[in-house]
Write a protein that holds these residues in place. Structure first.
Motif, PDB file in Angstrom:
ATOM      1  N   VAL A  97       0.800  -1.224   0.000  1.00 36.97           N
ATOM      2  CA  VAL A  97       0.000   0.000   0.000  1.00 36.97           C
ATOM      3  C   VAL A  97       0.831   1.272   0.000  1.00 36.97           C
ATOM      4  CG1 VAL A  97      -1.991  -1.073   1.116  1.00 36.97           C
ATOM      5  CG2 VAL A  97      -0.226  -0.003   2.505  1.00 36.97           C
ATOM      6  N   GLY A  98       2.122   1.174   0.272  1.00 35.95           N
ATOM      7  CA  GLY A  98       2.967   2.359   0.371  1.00 35.95           C
ATOM      8  C   GLY A  98       2.984   3.184  -0.893  1.00 35.95           C
ATOM      9  N   TRP A  99       3.082   2.518  -2.034  1.00 31.73           N
ATOM     10  CA  TRP A  99       3.145   3.252  -3.292  1.00 31.73           C
ATOM     11  C   TRP A  99       1.836   3.988  -3.568  1.00 31.73           C
ATOM     12  CZ3 TRP A  99      -0.083   2.269  -7.394  1.00 31.73           C
ATOM     13  CH2 TRP A  99      -0.809   1.060  -7.342  1.00 31.73           C
ATOM     14  N   ILE A 100       0.716   3.446  -3.066  1.00 35.04           N
ATOM     15  CA  ILE A 100      -0.575   4.116  -3.253  1.00 35.04           C
ATOM     16  C   ILE A 100      -0.612   5.407  -2.439  1.00 35.04           C
ATOM     17  CG2 ILE A 100      -3.074   3.930  -2.906  1.00 35.04           C
ATOM     18  CD1 ILE A 100      -2.737   0.881  -3.356  1.00 35.04           C
ATOM     19  N   ILE A 101      -0.103   5.347  -1.218  1.00 34.04           N
ATOM     20  CA  ILE A 101      -0.057   6.531  -0.363  1.00 34.04           C
ATOM     21  C   ILE A 101       0.769   7.627  -1.027  1.00 34.04           C
ATOM     22  CG2 ILE A 101       0.766   7.424   1.859  1.00 34.04           C
ATOM     23  CD1 ILE A 101       0.166   4.592   3.000  1.00 34.04           C
ATOM     24  N   VAL A 102       1.944   7.248  -1.535  1.00 36.69           N
ATOM     25  CA  VAL A 102       2.826   8.226  -2.185  1.00 36.69           C
ATOM     26  C   VAL A 102       2.165   8.762  -3.451  1.00 36.69           C
ATOM     27  CG1 VAL A 102       5.056   8.557  -3.317  1.00 36.69           C
ATOM     28  CG2 VAL A 102       4.926   7.239  -1.200  1.00 36.69           C
ATOM     29  N   LEU A 103       1.548   7.907  -4.230  1.00 36.76           N
ATOM     30  CA  LEU A 103       0.885   8.340  -5.464  1.00 36.76           C
ATOM     31  C   LEU A 103      -0.205   9.367  -5.173  1.00 36.76           C
ATOM     32  CD1 LEU A 103       0.567   8.009  -8.538  1.00 36.76           C
ATOM     33  CD2 LEU A 103      -1.081   6.190  -8.055  1.00 36.76           C
ATOM     34  N   VAL A 104      -1.007   9.125  -4.142  1.00 34.90           N
ATOM     35  CA  VAL A 104      -2.062  10.076  -3.778  1.00 34.90           C
ATOM     36  C   VAL A 104      -1.449  11.426  -3.407  1.00 34.90           C
ATOM     37  CG1 VAL A 104      -3.819  10.585  -2.024  1.00 34.90           C
ATOM     38  CG2 VAL A 104      -3.756   8.339  -3.119  1.00 34.90           C
ATOM     39  N   MET A 105      -0.345  11.402  -2.638  1.00 38.47           N
ATOM     40  CA  MET A 105       0.294  12.661  -2.242  1.00 38.47           C
ATOM     41  C   MET A 105       0.886  13.384  -3.448  1.00 38.47           C
ATOM     42  SD  MET A 105       2.169  12.115   1.363  1.00 38.47           S
ATOM     43  CE  MET A 105       2.028  10.487   2.027  1.00 38.47           C
ATOM     44  N   LEU A 106       1.430  12.638  -4.405  1.00 37.87           N
ATOM     45  CA  LEU A 106       2.016  13.264  -5.592  1.00 37.87           C
ATOM     46  C   LEU A 106       0.956  13.886  -6.497  1.00 37.87           C
ATOM     47  CD1 LEU A 106       4.727  10.608  -6.561  1.00 37.87           C
ATOM     48  CD2 LEU A 106       5.120  12.851  -5.529  1.00 37.87           C
ATOM     49  N   CYS A 107      -0.279  13.389  -6.412  1.00 35.08           N
ATOM     50  CA  CYS A 107      -1.359  13.892  -7.266  1.00 35.08           C
ATOM     51  C   CYS A 107      -2.120  15.065  -6.659  1.00 35.08           C
ATOM     52  CB  CYS A 107      -2.339  12.761  -7.579  1.00 35.08           C
ATOM     53  SG  CYS A 107      -1.635  11.505  -8.659  1.00 35.08           S
ATOM     54  N   LYS A 108      -1.853  15.395  -5.401  1.00 38.34           N
ATOM     55  CA  LYS A 108      -2.582  16.483  -4.749  1.00 38.34           C
ATOM     56  C   LYS A 108      -2.282  17.822  -5.402  1.00 38.34           C
ATOM     57  CE  LYS A 108      -3.564  14.723  -0.266  1.00 38.34           C
ATOM     58  NZ  LYS A 108      -3.735  15.067   1.105  1.00 38.34           N
ATOM     59  N   GLU A 109      -3.215  18.747  -5.209  1.00 36.91           N
ATOM     60  CA  GLU A 109      -3.029  20.102  -5.737  1.00 36.91           C
ATOM     61  C   GLU A 109      -1.917  20.823  -4.993  1.00 36.91           C
ATOM     62  OE1 GLU A 109      -6.255  22.736  -6.451  1.00 36.91           O
ATOM     63  OE2 GLU A 109      -7.640  21.078  -6.781  1.00 36.91           O
ATOM     64  N   SER A 110      -1.305  21.767  -5.683  1.00 43.18           N
ATOM     65  CA  SER A 110      -0.251  22.588  -5.084  1.00 43.18           C
ATOM     66  C   SER A 110      -0.830  23.503  -4.022  1.00 43.18           C
ATOM     67  CB  SER A 110       0.420  23.456  -6.150  1.00 43.18           C
ATOM     68  OG  SER A 110       0.991  22.655  -7.146  1.00 43.18           O
ATOM     69  N   THR A 111      -0.006  23.834  -3.048  1.00 42.88           N
ATOM     70  CA  THR A 111      -0.375  24.850  -2.072  1.00 42.88           C
ATOM     71  C   THR A 111      -0.267  26.201  -2.759  1.00 42.88           C
ATOM     72  OG1 THR A 111       0.520  23.515  -0.290  1.00 42.88           O
ATOM     73  CG2 THR A 111       0.198  25.850   0.167  1.00 42.88           C
ATOM     74  N   PRO A 112      -1.356  26.991  -2.790  1.00 38.60           N
ATOM     75  CA  PRO A 112      -1.276  28.284  -3.465  1.00 38.60           C
ATOM     76  C   PRO A 112      -0.345  29.242  -2.720  1.00 38.60           C
ATOM     77  CG  PRO A 112      -3.416  28.008  -2.421  1.00 38.60           C
ATOM     78  CD  PRO A 112      -2.668  26.717  -2.243  1.00 38.60           C
ATOM     79  N   GLY A 113       0.341  30.046  -3.491  1.00 33.33           N
ATOM     80  CA  GLY A 113       1.241  31.039  -2.904  1.00 33.33           C
ATOM     81  C   GLY A 113       2.508  30.418  -2.356  1.00 33.33           C
ATOM     82  N   GLU A 114       3.168  31.164  -1.525  1.00 35.34           N
ATOM     83  CA  GLU A 114       4.443  30.716  -0.960  1.00 35.34           C
ATOM     84  C   GLU A 114       4.181  29.836   0.269  1.00 35.34           C
ATOM     85  OE1 GLU A 114       8.530  32.746   0.722  1.00 35.34           O
ATOM     86  OE2 GLU A 114       7.321  33.803  -0.752  1.00 35.34           O
TER      87      GLU A 114
END
Length: 124
Positions: free
Chosen positions: A99-116
């Motif tokens: 399941v580790g790769w699924i956790i990382v994949l979900v985090m990599l697909c998240k939207e960027s934090t707007p701004g700095e």
């Protein structure tokens, strides 16, 4: 960000885990790395078929280049985590079997934090 620009930025930040990487930058660079590794694998396969099972100097070069590309992808993953305001250490979730790769994949697909954020300005 398009393919060519993402590859240029990725190559400029080849071994740089600091800063941020947008989703498009990361995924286009990841695609580039997969293509390069595939080409290297084909070259290594042809060389192995031509010279038998023994390891040739070309095989050593292919393995070394693949390892270097793997490290550059790890650095890009860390920058991508930073873009979502998460620590780069979150890539270690990938070591959990099944399941580790699924956790990382979900985090990599998240939207960027707007701004700095604490890792730097938002990438273009």
């Amino acid at each position: 960000m398009g393919f060519a620009e993402a590859v240029r930025v990725g190559l400029n930040k080849f071994f740089t885990p600091t800063g941020r990487a947008s989703r498009s930058e990361f995924w286009w660079y990841y695609l580039f790395a997969i293509i390069i590794c595939g080409v290297l694998g084909v070259i290594g396969g042809f060389m192995q078929a031509a010279h038998g099972i023994e390891q040739t100097w070309i095989g050593v070069i292919v393995e070394l280049l693949s390892a270097i590309i793997g490290v550059s992808i790890l650095c890009a993953e860390i920058r991508r985590m930073h873009d979502t305001s998460k620590s780069g250490w979150n890539v270690c979730w990938g070591f959990i079997p099944l399941v580790g790769w699924i956790i990382v994949l979900v985090m990599l697909c998240k939207e960027s934090t707007p701004g700095e954020n604490q890792y730097g300005p938002q990438p273009l």
